[in-house]
Design an enzyme around this catalytic site. Structure first.
Site, mmCIF file in Angstrom:
data_model
loop_
_atom_site.group_PDB
_atom_site.id
_atom_site.type_symbol
_atom_site.label_atom_id
_atom_site.label_comp_id
_atom_site.label_asym_id
_atom_site.label_seq_id
_atom_site.Cartn_x
_atom_site.Cartn_y
_atom_site.Cartn_z
ATOM 1 N N GLU A 56 -24.952 75.029 -0.886
ATOM 2 C CA GLU A 56 -23.903 76.012 -0.566
ATOM 3 C C GLU A 56 -24.364 77.085 0.407
ATOM 4 O O GLU A 56 -23.580 77.558 1.236
ATOM 5 C CB GLU A 56 -23.357 76.658 -1.849
ATOM 6 C CG GLU A 56 -22.383 75.785 -2.617
ATOM 7 C CD GLU A 56 -23.047 74.704 -3.459
ATOM 8 O OE1 GLU A 56 -24.297 74.714 -3.569
ATOM 9 O OE2 GLU A 56 -22.327 73.858 -4.014
ATOM 10 N N HIS A 92 -16.650 76.012 -14.153
ATOM 11 C CA HIS A 92 -15.779 75.369 -13.160
ATOM 12 C C HIS A 92 -14.377 75.954 -13.141
ATOM 13 O O HIS A 92 -13.440 75.284 -12.743
ATOM 14 C CB HIS A 92 -15.675 73.858 -13.412
ATOM 15 C CG HIS A 92 -16.841 73.073 -12.914
ATOM 16 N ND1 HIS A 92 -18.081 73.138 -13.497
ATOM 17 C CD2 HIS A 92 -16.972 72.203 -11.883
ATOM 18 C CE1 HIS A 92 -18.917 72.339 -12.849
ATOM 19 N NE2 HIS A 92 -18.267 71.758 -11.866
#
Lengths: 327, 326
Positions: free
Chosen positions: B60, B129
């Site tokens: 990321e 999540h």
């Protein structure tokens, strides 16, 4: 398996005339940084400053091996890189004084020198943080089929950050035209390599990504030039990025005023006597005292002029602090 | 007017921009052959090829950092962070780098980068999540923050994000992807900083974002049956924020509820509350009510998850509390 090249001295790559030009540039960087240290200690420079005394041949050698349109991103120790890339000493000194005439308009300071028109895309004060941006800059060159390479400078401390590994992995995966220049001075601030690295040969980290790596003596400007030129040709030809594993020496503290309590004084003095890149090149060029004095007088005048320029510069209006928050 | 799902509307904005402009490309994890974990980029690899629809490693920091580098060269990358929980991994590049290059360079650099991400509860993913982090980014000068709630808005605002010269963090909500809505025949860019009144009302203003916009509209229907007239306002962009529209609405209704799925404490509702109390202090007939998730990592079991996150019923209860004070 990616290759690691060991670069021997590369005498003959540069003419004596060109070497003298590089000597003069390295001396200018040295005198500039000595002046910065002096003015900081005199209380004239705000903030927080890092000089790269001992590492001048890396800045000059790399920049000599690049093409003018290539771009660099640097670290918190960026004065030398920026000068060698072609930014006027006045613009850098004015930045250190926080003046609008500074190369970042007084918004950046020593750790955030920028000169985009000259290919200096920014010094970065977060260790390793510029690396993926160099990958991305090189990706744009690849997209647009431009004959340019993007160059990242970083130290051995940065090779322990996660972002180093992410950035180099992606750069190699996409074979972007980038050079990753490790200035291996053996110190992460005050922490020696022995306390922050489980290996000593950092080219292994590049080779682990399949990246071509070149070992080079960072105190020899000609060797740095040759390695960079070769690396640039390799990267620009589409073969992928190159890691330059440059062994250099920080002959001063981490920051100006650092008492270096962590460092053996005899060892440091020995390094200063044996590893100073300016003294090494002076001996090689066999400069007479008169020749040296003449060059020194010239560059010292340039540095003095930069201080005068900076002191006469314009203080920004306080409310201009918000001028560039958004485009 | 054609009808698109929220998911199709995102894809339509990306595809139109990529057809018109070679400088636009997308990259992220699993976005090529797989079409993204939410199916948003399905089919785009076939149309645009692997150079412009780039699968990335699970990196990321490098996804965002590489986007910054390409954006600094004048390209207009759109990077996808699969779940906004994973934005935490790229925070340094977003906060210290993307947001600051322009100021640090004294105006020499621009970073026209769009960071698309999604999240949200409602499907029992557990605690890693489904978080909602929009308020973190509103605190960072140099970033813009967008959180659309309808297909029309997500399409028009994504276009504006791509063509904005600043880094834009663009939030999508997982549960909104299948939502259908009419969109104009031609894509109409929607300017940042303009709220949308989703429903007019006279008694209470509910300022809602993301999934809480349809929840607030449902609550407004139910309130109407009780004789309470609810105005629902969606700011659509959190930074910049249409303070004028918000204040005008509360000056009309004299009551205010904020609603988001993120936890209430330190959430965007706190900022909205500060804006309203300052701009409509003399108009307020009741304390401002904040609706958000309860303050804990999201638990897995559906019953616990549904209890923790807010729904229309929570908005309705908050509306009733404000009216009860009158």
């Amino acid at each position: 398996m990616a290759k690691v090249e060991k670069k021997a001295r590369s005498e003959g790559a540069l003419s004596d005339e060109r070497l003298r030009e590089l000597f003069r540039e390295m001396l200018l960087i040295r005198r500039f940084e000595e002046k910065v240290e002096e003015r900081f200690r005199a209380g004239e420079l705000p903030g927080f400053l890092h000089v790269a005394i001992g590492q001048e041949a890396v800045a000059s050698g790399v920049m000599a091996g690049l093409e003018p349109d290539d771009t660099i991103m640097s670290t918190h120790r960026a004065h030398g890189h920026t000068l060698a890339k072609g930014t006027h000493p006045n613009a850098i000194m004015a930045e250190l004084y926080g003046k609008t005439e500074g190369c970042s308009g007084g918004f950046g300071g020593s750790m955030h020198l920028y000169d985009v028109a000259n290919g200096m895309l920014g010094a970065n004060a977060v260790v390793g943080a510029g690396l993926p941006q160099v990958t991305g800059t090189a990706l744009a060159y690849q997209f647009r089929k431009e004959d340019k390479v993007a160059v990242a400078f970083f130290g051995d401390g940065a090779t322990n950050t996660g972002v180093f590994h992410e950035a180099l992995n992606l750069a190699q995966l996409w074979k972007v035209p980038a050079l990753f220049v490790l200035e291996m001075n053996g110190w992460a601030e005050s922490t020696p390599m022995s306390q922050h690295l489980p290996i000593t040969d950092l080219s292994q980290r590049a080779v682990a990504f399949g990246m071509h790596s070149i070992d080079v003596d960072g105190q020899d400007v000609e060797a740095v030039f040759t390695a960079t030129k070769e690396a640039r040709e390799y990267a620009a030809s589409g073969k992928g990025p190159v890691f330059l594993n440059v062994r250099t020496y920080r002959l001063v503290g981490h920051y100006i005023g650092d008492p270096q309590v962590y460092r053996d004084k005899d060892e440091l003095n020995e390094l200063r006597e044996t590893k100073d890149p300016i003294e090494l090149l002076r001996a090689r060029l066999e400069l007479s005292d008169d020749e040296f004095e003449q060059l020194d007088t010239e560059v010292t005048a340039i540095v003095e002029e930069s201080v005068a320029f900076a002191k006469a510069g314009t203080d920004p209006a306080p409310e201009d602090a918000l001028k560039w928050v958004y485009a | 007017m054609p009808e698109l799902t929220y998911r199709e509307a995102v894809r339509d904005a990306l595809s139109r921009a990529m057809r018109e402009d070679d400088d636009v490309f997308i990259m992220g994890e699993d976005i090529a052959e797989m079409g993204g974990s939410m199916g948003v980029t399905q089919g785009m690899l076939d149309e645009f090829g692997a150079e412009r629809v780039r699968n990335t490693p699970i990196s990321e920091m490098a996804i965002v950092g590489t986007g910054i580098g390409a954006a600094m060269q004048g390209m207009r990358p759109v990077v996808e962070i699969m779940y906004q929980d994973f934005l935490t991994l790229s925070m340094e590049q977003l906060v210290n780098q993307a947001a600051k290059h322009r100021t640090m360079s004294g105006g020499q650099l621009k970073v026209p980068l769009t960071i698309r991400t999604q999240g949200g509860a409602g499907w029992s993913p557990g605690a890693q999540h489904a978080q909602q982090f929009e308020s973190w980014f509103v605190h960072v000068p140099g970033l813009k923050v967008v959180f659309p709630s309808t297909p029309e808005d997500v399409r028009g605002l994504l276009w504006s994000a791509i063509y904005d010269d600043n880094p834009v963090v663009f939030f999508e909500h997982r549960l909104l992807y299948p939502l259908k809505g009419e969109v104009p025949d031609e894509l109409e860019p929607i300017p940042f900083g303009k709220a949308r009144i989703m429903r007019e009302g006279a008694d209470v203003t509910v300022i809602a974002i993301g999934r809480m916009v349809p929840e607030a509209l449902q609550a407004a229907e139910e309130a109407e049956a009780l004789g309470i007239s609810v105005e629902v306002l969606d700011p659509r962009t959190l930074l910049p924020l249409d303070e004028e529209a918000i204040i005008a609405s509360v000056q009309k209704t004299n009551r205010c509820v904020t609603a988001h799925e993120a936890v209430t404490r330190g959430g965007f509702g706190a900022e909205l509350t500060a804006v309203v109390q300052h701009g409509a202090f003399d108009h307020l007939d009741a304390p401002i009510e904040r609706v958000g998730a309860k303050f804990g990592p999201l638990a897995f079991a559906p019953a616990m998850e549904q209890w923790a996150v807010p729904h229309a019923a929570d908005v309705l209860e908050a509306v009733k509390r404000t009216v009860a004070r009158a």
